[in-house]
Design an enzyme around this catalytic site. Structure first.
Site, mmCIF file in Angstrom:
data_model
loop_
_atom_site.group_PDB
_atom_site.id
_atom_site.type_symbol
_atom_site.label_atom_id
_atom_site.label_comp_id
_atom_site.label_asym_id
_atom_site.label_seq_id
_atom_site.Cartn_x
_atom_site.Cartn_y
_atom_site.Cartn_z
ATOM 1 N N HIS A 198 0.808 -1.291 -0.142
ATOM 2 C CA HIS A 198 0.514 0.100 -0.373
ATOM 3 C C HIS A 198 0.780 1.262 -0.496
ATOM 4 C CE1 HIS A 198 -2.754 -3.104 2.100
ATOM 5 N NE2 HIS A 198 -3.385 -2.722 0.636
ATOM 6 N N GLY A 199 1.094 2.060 -0.916
ATOM 7 C CA GLY A 199 1.535 3.646 -1.239
ATOM 8 C C GLY A 199 1.652 4.206 -0.309
ATOM 9 N N ASN A 253 -3.376 -5.600 -2.928
ATOM 10 C CA ASN A 253 -4.043 -6.278 -1.594
ATOM 11 C C ASN A 253 -5.689 -6.527 -1.784
ATOM 12 O OD1 ASN A 253 -2.894 -8.530 -0.093
ATOM 13 N ND2 ASN A 253 -3.961 -7.493 1.834
ATOM 14 N N ARG A 254 -6.047 -6.415 -2.657
ATOM 15 C CA ARG A 254 -7.757 -7.248 -3.102
ATOM 16 C C ARG A 254 -7.459 -7.241 -4.485
ATOM 17 N NH1 ARG A 254 -6.925 -5.850 1.046
ATOM 18 N NH2 ARG A 254 -8.390 -4.539 2.822
ATOM 19 N N HIS A 275 3.299 -4.239 6.213
ATOM 20 C CA HIS A 275 2.164 -3.633 6.360
ATOM 21 C C HIS A 275 2.173 -2.037 7.241
ATOM 22 C CE1 HIS A 275 -0.214 -4.738 3.389
ATOM 23 N NE2 HIS A 275 0.541 -5.853 3.345
ATOM 24 N N GLU A 287 1.309 -6.357 10.241
ATOM 25 C CA GLU A 287 1.093 -5.098 10.608
ATOM 26 C C GLU A 287 2.828 -4.663 11.217
ATOM 27 O OE1 GLU A 287 -1.384 -3.477 9.071
ATOM 28 O OE2 GLU A 287 -2.137 -4.913 8.016
#
Length: 484
Positions: free
Chosen positions: A123-124, A184-185, A224, A306
């Site tokens: 994710h950016g 991620n989807r 993440h 995470e």
């Protein structure tokens, strides 16, 4: 006064509901610069006390730009060329190369060793991973032949590091890529028919899928931000409800997640997630995730890590985050050789490598040996007895029992070919080779030779007949052209 209390009540209610799924992407939009939140407001963990007077103009200040990251990767490749190589797996939407660092004593060569990959910046707006992965690569290089853990990883594992899967999103300071798609989807999913259209996938997603077709990874982890927990499959459920939904290797995944959490500074102390680990569907279901796709379609055991409560912490916290995560990152890679069963599969008829299959009794999951040298790496939780079966088409399967205490074990299988009633081995299509090209042979070679002679004779007759007709047409003169 009633109006004031009403506003306060609504504010508290909304703030409690909002962060339910924010870390793994329940909300599409990224958090605004300077705004910090965790997955639950009641259990946030901070590295430092918040400075209310600080105003962040640019959250990326102090982080490497995409250009600086590319330079750092190439500089690493030159500085540590004896144990690494740098290559690209593709490009982002905007044409930014997706650079990978491979670390090994024999980079780029096929060896009977497990392969592990780290992926950062999926994710950016979660860039901590890209910074920590460069720190990891440099630490291993600096400590090779000095530190036993670094040396063990280089000598026994092929470690591949993709610091940024989403460089366009990083540049735009948002979650999605340049097309504003959550990567991620974007993977095919087992429970819902999303992303089944190949041409509809993003170039970053296609690059990852192609990468896993080229390299057989044993395990993986993506980094993440927004929470502090090690997440494992399944990420979704059949009924789309939030509940614990275990995959066939649930025990092994719990073990791997615990390796990371237990080696972390404080992840295992979480009051929200017992032991600092969670089943993805139990936390909240997602669909089209990279983690489940890896396990189902690539035979790769992937975790979603995470690693920081804040998605985009200020840059001066990065070294502290590195120290908090360093041993976790190293021990997770090293777990590939410290547990499980490893080995190769051979044919007793000449000792040829057989790209066969490994199955564990009681676990509905198959691990395939590599196509080239037929090595396999079957991860398992420590502290148990397992029955391991090796099989290959055209060969008799073999089963052996192993006990995993605190380390892994190596078992090579030598399989005997099946034989017909005359005692002649029944070859399989992939086992019989002529040079580098596979050739299918039957047990009766003379039958093939007879068929070849018959087909050759028929072709001769056909050719002779065709030649005769052409001769007659030439004598009769040319025909008028056909008008369509």
């Amino acid at each position: 006064m009633k109006l004031v209390f009403s506003i306060l009540f609504l504010s508290v209610s909304f703030s409690t509901f909002l962060p339910l799924a924010i870390a793994r992407g329940g909300l599409h939009n990224s958090n605004p610069p300077g705004l910090e939140y965790g997955p639950r407001t009641g259990s946030r963990r901070h590295l430092f006390e918040d400075d209310e007077s600080e105003t962040r103009v640019d959250v990326a200040q102090g982080y490497m730009t995409n250009t600086e990251l590319e330079r750092a990767i190439k500089a690493f490749g030159q500085r540590c060329s004896n144990i690494s190589r740098v290559y690209s797996i593709g490009e982002s939407v905007n044409g930014v190369p997706l650079w990978v660092i491979e670390i090994s004593d024999k980079p780029g060569e096929e060896e009977p060793e497990p392969a592990f990959k780290y992926i950062g910046n999926v994710h950016g707006d979660e860039p901590v991973g890209r910074e920590l992965l460069m720190l990891l690569a440099n630490w291993i290089c600096d400590n090779y032949l000095k530190d036993p853990l670094a040396t063990s990883i280089v000598d026994s594992v092929h470690l591949h590091i993709l610091p940024s899967m989403n460089p366009d999103g990083f540049l735009l300071r948002r979650r999605g890529n340049a097309n504003n798609i959550d990567l991620n989807r974007d993977f095919p999913d087992q429970f819902v028919p999303v992303n089944d259209y190949v041409n509809g996938r993003q170039p970053e997603t296609r690059a990852i899928m192609k990468w896993l077709r080229e390299i057989q990874f044993t395990a993986s982890a993506s980094l993440h931000g927004g929470a502090l927990v090690a997440n494992y499959p399944w990420d979704g459920t059949q009924d789309k409800r939030k509940n614990y939904f275990a995959c066939p290797d649930d025990e092994t995944f719990r073990f791997l997640a615990s390796v990371y959490s237990g080696s972390h500074h404080n992840m295992s102390l979480s009051k929200e997630f017992e032991g600092g680990i969670t089943n993805g569907a139990s936390w909240y279901p997602i669909y089209g995730g990279m983690q489940d796709w890896n396990y189902i379609h690539a035979g790769c055991f992937e975790l979603t890590l995470e690693i920081s409560d804040n998605k985009w912490p200020i840059a001066n916290e990065l070294l502290t985050l590195w120290e908090y995560n360093k041993m976790s990152m190293l021990n997770l890679v090293a777990s590939l050789i410290k547990t499980g069963v490893h080995g190769r599969i051979f044919s007793s008829d000449g000792g040829r490598p057989l790209p066969g299959f490994i199955v564990i009794k009681g676990i509905n999951y198959t691990v395939q040996a590599s196509r080239g040298i037929a090595d396999y790496h079957r991860l398992l939780a420590s502290g148990g007895r397992y029955e391991v079966t090796a099989s290959a088409p055209g060969y008799k399967s073999k089963t052996t029992g192993i006990w995993l205490d605190k380390g892994g074990t190596n078992v090579d299988f030598v399989l005997d070919p099946n034989v017909n009633l005359r005692g002649i081995p029944l070859r399989s299509a992939f086992e019989c080779r002529w040079g580098t090209r596979s050739v299918i042979w039957d047990t009766h070679l003379e039958v093939y030779l007879l068929l070849i002679v018959i087909v050759g004779f028929l072709l001769f007759l056909c050719k002779r007949r065709t030649y005769s007709r052409l001769k007659q047409r030439q004598l009769a003169g040319p025909k008028r052209p056909v008008v369509v």
